[in-house]
Each structure stands twice: as C-alpha cells, then as structure tokens.
Design a protein around this motif. Structure first.
Motif, PDB file in Angstrom:
ATOM      1  N   GLY A  73      -5.231  11.145   2.249  1.00  0.00           N
ATOM      2  CA  GLY A  73      -5.734  10.977   0.647  1.00  0.00           C
ATOM      3  C   GLY A  73      -4.293  10.565  -0.286  1.00  0.00           C
ATOM      4  O   GLY A  73      -3.972   9.156  -0.925  1.00  0.00           O
ATOM      5  N   ILE A  74      -3.498  11.231  -0.157  1.00  0.00           N
ATOM      6  CA  ILE A  74      -2.428  11.501  -1.132  1.00  0.00           C
ATOM      7  C   ILE A  74      -1.268  10.545  -0.361  1.00  0.00           C
ATOM      8  O   ILE A  74      -0.832  10.038  -1.118  1.00  0.00           O
ATOM      9  CB  ILE A  74      -1.870  12.885  -1.554  1.00  0.00           C
ATOM     10  N   ASN A  75      -1.367  10.681   0.822  1.00  0.00           N
ATOM     11  CA  ASN A  75      -0.492   9.720   0.879  1.00  0.00           C
ATOM     12  C   ASN A  75      -0.525   8.769   0.672  1.00  0.00           C
ATOM     13  O   ASN A  75       0.373   7.102   0.249  1.00  0.00           O
ATOM     14  CB  ASN A  75       0.048   9.929   2.971  1.00  0.00           C
ATOM     15  N   ALA A  76      -1.224   7.515   0.592  1.00  0.00           N
ATOM     16  CA  ALA A  76      -2.185   6.492   0.940  1.00  0.00           C
ATOM     17  C   ALA A  76      -2.193   6.270  -0.474  1.00  0.00           C
ATOM     18  O   ALA A  76      -1.426   5.054  -0.953  1.00  0.00           O
ATOM     19  CB  ALA A  76      -3.327   6.548   1.393  1.00  0.00           C
ATOM     20  N   ARG A  77      -2.621   7.406  -1.405  1.00  0.00           N
ATOM     21  CA  ARG A  77      -2.286   6.570  -3.001  1.00  0.00           C
ATOM     22  C   ARG A  77      -1.039   6.572  -3.262  1.00  0.00           C
ATOM     23  O   ARG A  77      -0.859   5.653  -3.924  1.00  0.00           O
ATOM     24  CB  ARG A  77      -3.213   7.988  -3.603  1.00  0.00           C
ATOM     25  N   VAL A  78      -0.059   7.533  -2.873  1.00  0.00           N
ATOM     26  CA  VAL A  78       1.346   6.863  -3.190  1.00  0.00           C
ATOM     27  C   VAL A  78       2.168   5.725  -2.765  1.00  0.00           C
ATOM     28  O   VAL A  78       2.739   4.471  -3.123  1.00  0.00           O
ATOM     29  CB  VAL A  78       2.353   7.821  -2.244  1.00  0.00           C
ATOM     30  N   PHE A  79       1.671   5.381  -1.035  1.00  0.00           N
ATOM     31  CA  PHE A  79       2.118   4.253  -0.861  1.00  0.00           C
ATOM     32  C   PHE A  79       1.659   3.017  -1.568  1.00  0.00           C
ATOM     33  O   PHE A  79       2.131   1.650  -1.469  1.00  0.00           O
ATOM     34  CB  PHE A  79       1.820   4.213   1.104  1.00  0.00           C
ATOM     35  N   TYR A  80       0.375   3.429  -2.067  1.00  0.00           N
ATOM     36  CA  TYR A  80      -0.865   2.083  -3.003  1.00  0.00           C
ATOM     37  C   TYR A  80       0.585   1.816  -4.512  1.00  0.00           C
ATOM     38  O   TYR A  80       0.896   0.532  -4.768  1.00  0.00           O
ATOM     39  CB  TYR A  80      -2.040   2.463  -3.517  1.00  0.00           C
ATOM     40  N   ALA A 125      12.315   5.811  -0.216  1.00  0.00           N
ATOM     41  CA  ALA A 125      12.756   4.532   0.636  1.00  0.00           C
ATOM     42  C   ALA A 125      11.290   3.971   0.912  1.00  0.00           C
ATOM     43  O   ALA A 125      11.108   2.815   1.593  1.00  0.00           O
ATOM     44  CB  ALA A 125      12.710   5.583   1.794  1.00  0.00           C
ATOM     45  N   ALA A 126      10.258   4.871   1.242  1.00  0.00           N
ATOM     46  CA  ALA A 126       8.785   4.406   1.558  1.00  0.00           C
ATOM     47  C   ALA A 126       7.969   2.969   0.293  1.00  0.00           C
ATOM     48  O   ALA A 126       7.506   2.518   0.874  1.00  0.00           O
ATOM     49  CB  ALA A 126       8.180   5.204   1.854  1.00  0.00           C
ATOM     50  N   LEU A 127       8.509   2.501  -0.941  1.00  0.00           N
ATOM     51  CA  LEU A 127       8.127   1.717  -1.772  1.00  0.00           C
ATOM     52  C   LEU A 127       9.556   1.059  -1.864  1.00  0.00           C
ATOM     53  O   LEU A 127       9.013   0.395  -3.140  1.00  0.00           O
ATOM     54  CB  LEU A 127       7.935   2.488  -3.254  1.00  0.00           C
ATOM     55  N   THR A 128      10.255   0.569  -0.969  1.00  0.00           N
ATOM     56  CA  THR A 128      11.442  -0.540  -1.387  1.00  0.00           C
ATOM     57  C   THR A 128      10.405  -2.151  -0.684  1.00  0.00           C
ATOM     58  O   THR A 128       9.438  -1.712   0.168  1.00  0.00           O
ATOM     59  CB  THR A 128      12.236  -0.129  -0.486  1.00  0.00           C
ATOM     60  N   ARG A 129      10.746  -2.511  -0.992  1.00  0.00           N
ATOM     61  CA  ARG A 129      10.136  -3.958  -0.353  1.00  0.00           C
ATOM     62  C   ARG A 129      10.435  -3.961   1.012  1.00  0.00           C
ATOM     63  O   ARG A 129       9.192  -4.676   1.289  1.00  0.00           O
ATOM     64  CB  ARG A 129      10.856  -5.263  -1.679  1.00  0.00           C
ATOM     65  N   ASP A 130      11.044  -3.507   1.384  1.00  0.00           N
ATOM     66  CA  ASP A 130      10.637  -4.315   2.566  1.00  0.00           C
ATOM     67  C   ASP A 130      10.379  -3.324   3.749  1.00  0.00           C
ATOM     68  O   ASP A 130       9.752  -3.636   4.985  1.00  0.00           O
ATOM     69  CB  ASP A 130      13.130  -4.115   3.379  1.00  0.00           C
ATOM     70  N   TRP A 131      10.414  -2.054   3.623  1.00  0.00           N
ATOM     71  CA  TRP A 131       9.633  -0.554   3.842  1.00  0.00           C
ATOM     72  C   TRP A 131       7.882  -1.226   3.913  1.00  0.00           C
ATOM     73  O   TRP A 131       7.402  -1.299   4.544  1.00  0.00           O
ATOM     74  CB  TRP A 131       9.658   0.262   3.131  1.00  0.00           C
ATOM     75  N   GLY A 150       3.752   1.342  -3.816  1.00  0.00           N
ATOM     76  CA  GLY A 150       4.221  -0.063  -3.518  1.00  0.00           C
ATOM     77  C   GLY A 150       3.531  -1.628  -2.932  1.00  0.00           C
ATOM     78  O   GLY A 150       4.123  -2.328  -3.364  1.00  0.00           O
ATOM     79  N   GLN A 151       2.114  -0.899  -2.501  1.00  0.00           N
ATOM     80  CA  GLN A 151       1.443  -2.053  -2.095  1.00  0.00           C
ATOM     81  C   GLN A 151       1.112  -3.305  -3.092  1.00  0.00           C
ATOM     82  O   GLN A 151       1.444  -4.578  -3.495  1.00  0.00           O
ATOM     83  CB  GLN A 151       0.865  -1.705  -1.775  1.00  0.00           C
ATOM     84  N   ARG A 152       0.798  -2.234  -4.422  1.00  0.00           N
ATOM     85  CA  ARG A 152       0.748  -3.165  -5.827  1.00  0.00           C
ATOM     86  C   ARG A 152       2.333  -3.568  -6.267  1.00  0.00           C
ATOM     87  O   ARG A 152       1.819  -4.907  -6.301  1.00  0.00           O
ATOM     88  CB  ARG A 152       0.636  -2.236  -7.187  1.00  0.00           C
ATOM     89  N   GLN A 153       3.225  -3.024  -6.795  1.00  0.00           N
ATOM     90  CA  GLN A 153       3.785  -4.151  -6.348  1.00  0.00           C
ATOM     91  C   GLN A 153       4.852  -5.146  -5.514  1.00  0.00           C
ATOM     92  O   GLN A 153       4.742  -6.380  -5.653  1.00  0.00           O
ATOM     93  CB  GLN A 153       5.655  -3.170  -6.271  1.00  0.00           C
ATOM     94  N   TRP A 154       4.979  -4.372  -4.590  1.00  0.00           N
ATOM     95  CA  TRP A 154       5.611  -5.815  -3.499  1.00  0.00           C
ATOM     96  C   TRP A 154       4.562  -6.945  -2.676  1.00  0.00           C
ATOM     97  O   TRP A 154       5.057  -7.635  -2.084  1.00  0.00           O
ATOM     98  CB  TRP A 154       6.239  -5.157  -2.332  1.00  0.00           C
ATOM     99  N   ILE A 155       3.070  -6.434  -2.478  1.00  0.00           N
ATOM    100  CA  ILE A 155       1.899  -7.743  -2.507  1.00  0.00           C
ATOM    101  C   ILE A 155       1.763  -7.889  -3.191  1.00  0.00           C
ATOM    102  O   ILE A 155       1.472  -9.220  -3.025  1.00  0.00           O
ATOM    103  CB  ILE A 155       1.011  -6.509  -1.180  1.00  0.00           C
ATOM    104  N   PHE A 156       1.345  -7.834  -4.352  1.00  0.00           N
ATOM    105  CA  PHE A 156      -0.162  -7.777  -4.920  1.00  0.00           C
ATOM    106  C   PHE A 156       0.674  -8.068  -6.086  1.00  0.00           C
ATOM    107  O   PHE A 156       0.072  -8.900  -7.441  1.00  0.00           O
ATOM    108  CB  PHE A 156      -0.710  -7.570  -5.267  1.00  0.00           C
TER     109      PHE A 156
END
Length: 233
Positions: free
Chosen positions: A181-188, A117-123, A190-196
């Motif tokens: 730290g672990i939560n941010a690492r996993v969310f990153y 859920a959290a690594l989808t484009r809209d999220w 998604g950032q790499r794919q949908w932001i960068f």
C-alpha cells in the motif's frame, strides 16, 4: 562629362563547410546508444512500437539493430536491465535495516531516494506499458521489489511494534499487502505526472513524509490485531 563607375563584381558565395566526419562507435558504444534510444522509444510509444521505427530514429538499418539484439524480446530485456536493474540503489535496502535510525525516518529516507529513480518518466511509462502489454518487466521487477524492499519493511515493522519475529511466526500475505500500500501510494505520484498529466502541487518530499507517517499510524492499529493468535472456539 563625368564617367560612371563600374559596379563592383559580385562576390562568389562561400562554399558551405563540409560536415564533420561521422564518428565511428565501438560495438559496446553502439549497443549502449541503441539501448538508450530504445528506452526513450518505448517510454514514448509503448511496446507495440515497431523496431523499424526505432531503427529509423537511430538512423540505422533494421539489420544493424538485429546485429546487436536478435529480436524485440532481447531488446525489451535489455531495457529492463538498463532502467530497473541498472538504476537500483543499494541504499534503498541498507537504510531500511539500519536500526540505529527510527523506523519512520528510515522509511522516509528510503522512499525519498527511491522516488528519484522510480518516479521518472521512462521508469513509470515503461512500467505501465509493460503491464498493459503483458511483458515480463512487471513480474520480474515486482519479485525483486518484494524480496529486497517490501519483506524487509514488514520485518522492521514487527520489530518496531515489539511483535514476534519471522523466525517465530512467518510473514503473512496480509502484512505484505499492507506494505504494498505505501509503495503503491508513492508510485502513484509518478503515475499522476507521467500518465495522467496531473503533477503533484506540493513538495514531493513532504508528501512522502506524510505518507509514511500515515502508513505507520495505521500499521500500529492494525498489525497487532492481524498477528494476534486466533481465539479458541
């Protein structure tokens, strides 16, 4: 003398079929349709996007849009409910507390499911745009995340390491930061794919498993020292 055959009469072009009648949506269906399109719209352009442009995308008037959502803030609140509350999975919470499963496996299973859920484009994009714009989405969601996910992980981590429970020693802010730290690492991921636009190359599940293993190894080294009573002067 041979007679010439008359040219066949030109066929009249067939009339184009009439378009099917436009289906009328109920009020609830219309509201849901607007909400889904608003999610895509804000994920595309951010919260600086104008509601006139959204109405144009929907093929409706701005006045009809305001019939369902009196202002832009109400629409943004509805997007928060749709994306962050509507997709919340109770499994994320229950698996963390299931002490019949080793903690490393629990955290891995939690974050693998969370990532769906959290690594989808809209999220990811709505979350980033909200932070840049100063909307409430980030603050409201992170407060829920801390209460339902991060603090329970910190509690289970103490239990895993045989450290004092929270009834004896309340959670410290530094403990919560470790789990952030672990939560941010996993969310990153998604950032790499949908932001960068730099998607991860390896299996996401294997990367999450490595992230959890790395986190626990560090926590075993750091957490006992963090919770140790201060030495007398």
């Amino acid at each position: 003398m041979a007679t010439r055959k008359a040219a066949p009469a030109a066929k009249k072009p067939r009339a184009a079929p009439a378009p099917p009648p436009r289906q009328r949506l109920s009020a609830a269906e219309r509201e849901q349709h607007i909400t889904r399109e608003a999610v895509r719209f804000f994920a595309d352009v951010g919260f600086g996007g104008d509601t006139r442009e959204l109405a144009k995308r929907l093929g409706v008037t701005q006045s009809l849009l305001y019939k369902y959502f009196p202002n832009k803030e109400a629409l943004i609140n509805r997007v928060f409910e749709e994306v962050y509350l509507g997709r919340w999975n109770p499994f994320w919470e229950s698996v963390i507390r299931d002490r019949g499963i080793p903690l490393q496996e629990r955290l891995t299973r939690h974050y693998v499911e969370y990532a769906k859920a959290a690594l989808t484009r809209d999220w990811v994009r709505i979350f980033m745009f909200s932070g840049l714009r100063g909307e409430d989405i980030n603050r409201k969601y992170l407060a829920i995340l801390r209460q339902r996910i991060l603090e329970p992980i910190a509690v289970e981590l103490r239990h895993e390491l045989g450290l004092p429970g929270v009834e004896t020693l309340p959670l410290k802010s530094a403990e919560i930061e470790l789990v952030w730290g672990i939560n941010a690492r996993v969310f990153y991921f998604g950032q790499r794919q949908w932001i960068f636009d730099v998607p991860v190359e390896d299996s996401l599940e294997s990367l999450i498993a490595l992230t959890v293993e790395h986190f626990l190894a560090g926590a075993r080294a750091v957490l006992p020292r963090l919770l140790a009573p201060a030495a007398p002067a």
